[in-house]
Design a protein around this motif. Structure first.
Motif, PDB file in Angstrom:
ATOM      1  N   ASP A 131      -4.947   7.620  -4.962  1.00  0.00           N
ATOM      2  CA  ASP A 131      -5.143   8.657  -3.950  1.00  0.00           C
ATOM      3  C   ASP A 131      -6.012   8.142  -2.812  1.00  0.00           C
ATOM      4  OD1 ASP A 131      -7.570   8.579  -5.204  1.00  0.00           O
ATOM      5  OD2 ASP A 131      -7.577  10.668  -5.813  1.00  0.00           O
ATOM      6  N   TRP A 134       2.390   1.809  -3.473  1.00  0.00           N
ATOM      7  CA  TRP A 134       1.394   2.350  -4.406  1.00  0.00           C
ATOM      8  C   TRP A 134       1.134   3.817  -4.113  1.00  0.00           C
ATOM      9  CZ3 TRP A 134      -2.916   0.415  -7.585  1.00  0.00           C
ATOM     10  CH2 TRP A 134      -2.562  -0.740  -8.272  1.00  0.00           C
ATOM     11  N   TRP A 135       1.014   4.148  -2.839  1.00  0.00           N
ATOM     12  CA  TRP A 135       0.736   5.535  -2.444  1.00  0.00           C
ATOM     13  C   TRP A 135       1.868   6.461  -2.913  1.00  0.00           C
ATOM     14  CZ3 TRP A 135      -3.437   7.917  -0.576  1.00  0.00           C
ATOM     15  CH2 TRP A 135      -3.281   9.206  -0.084  1.00  0.00           C
ATOM     16  N   HIS A 136       3.098   6.067  -2.623  1.00  0.00           N
ATOM     17  CA  HIS A 136       4.248   6.903  -2.992  1.00  0.00           C
ATOM     18  C   HIS A 136       4.464   6.979  -4.499  1.00  0.00           C
ATOM     19  CE1 HIS A 136       5.456   8.009   0.991  1.00  0.00           C
ATOM     20  NE2 HIS A 136       5.604   6.743   1.366  1.00  0.00           N
ATOM     21  N   ILE A 160       0.917   8.009   5.816  1.00  0.00           N
ATOM     22  CA  ILE A 160      -0.071   8.018   4.727  1.00  0.00           C
ATOM     23  C   ILE A 160      -1.486   7.706   5.203  1.00  0.00           C
ATOM     24  CG2 ILE A 160       1.684   7.423   3.015  1.00  0.00           C
ATOM     25  CD1 ILE A 160       0.363   4.643   2.853  1.00  0.00           C
ATOM     26  N   ILE A 191       0.832  -1.202   0.000  1.00  0.00           N
ATOM     27  CA  ILE A 191       0.000   0.000   0.000  1.00  0.00           C
ATOM     28  C   ILE A 191       0.868   1.254   0.000  1.00  0.00           C
ATOM     29  CG2 ILE A 191      -1.626   1.350   1.395  1.00  0.00           C
ATOM     30  CD1 ILE A 191      -2.897  -1.352   2.233  1.00  0.00           C
TER      31      ILE A 191
END
Length: 94
Positions: free
Chosen positions: A32, A25-27, A61, A22
């Motif tokens: 979003d 993917w976020w970075h 995050i 996760i």
């Protein structure tokens, strides 16, 4: 990890594995937000909250607390009458 029907992603592994995926993917900027689809409720959701969420919070995050007010208020949107309020006005019942 594999793609499953509907474009959803399946991530399996330890809490560290799931959190790392996760976070990556976020970075990467491709997402979003996430929707969690726990296969066995409430146990899998509890495991996610207790084991994965703290790792996401440590990575910065996932919020530790939320701002006060409604989502509408936080976006600075005006209050809109509910559909039942509009119905009552339009029907002359209000």
């Amino acid at each position: 990890m594999r793609r499953v029907e509907g474009g959803h992603r399946l991530v399996a592994g330890t809490a560290d594995d799931v959190a790392a995926d996760i976070i990556a993917w976020w970075h990467s900027g491709i997402v979003d937000g996430f929707n969690i689809q726990a296969p066995v409720l409430p146990d899998d959701l509890s495991d996610f909250v207790e084991q994965v969420v703290p790792r996401l919070q440590d990575a910065g995050i996932f919020p530790r607390q939320y701002e006060s007010g409604s989502l509408r208020e936080r976006f600075g949107l005006t209050q809109v009458a509910s559909s039942s309020d509009r119905y009552l006005k339009e029907s002359g019942s209000a």
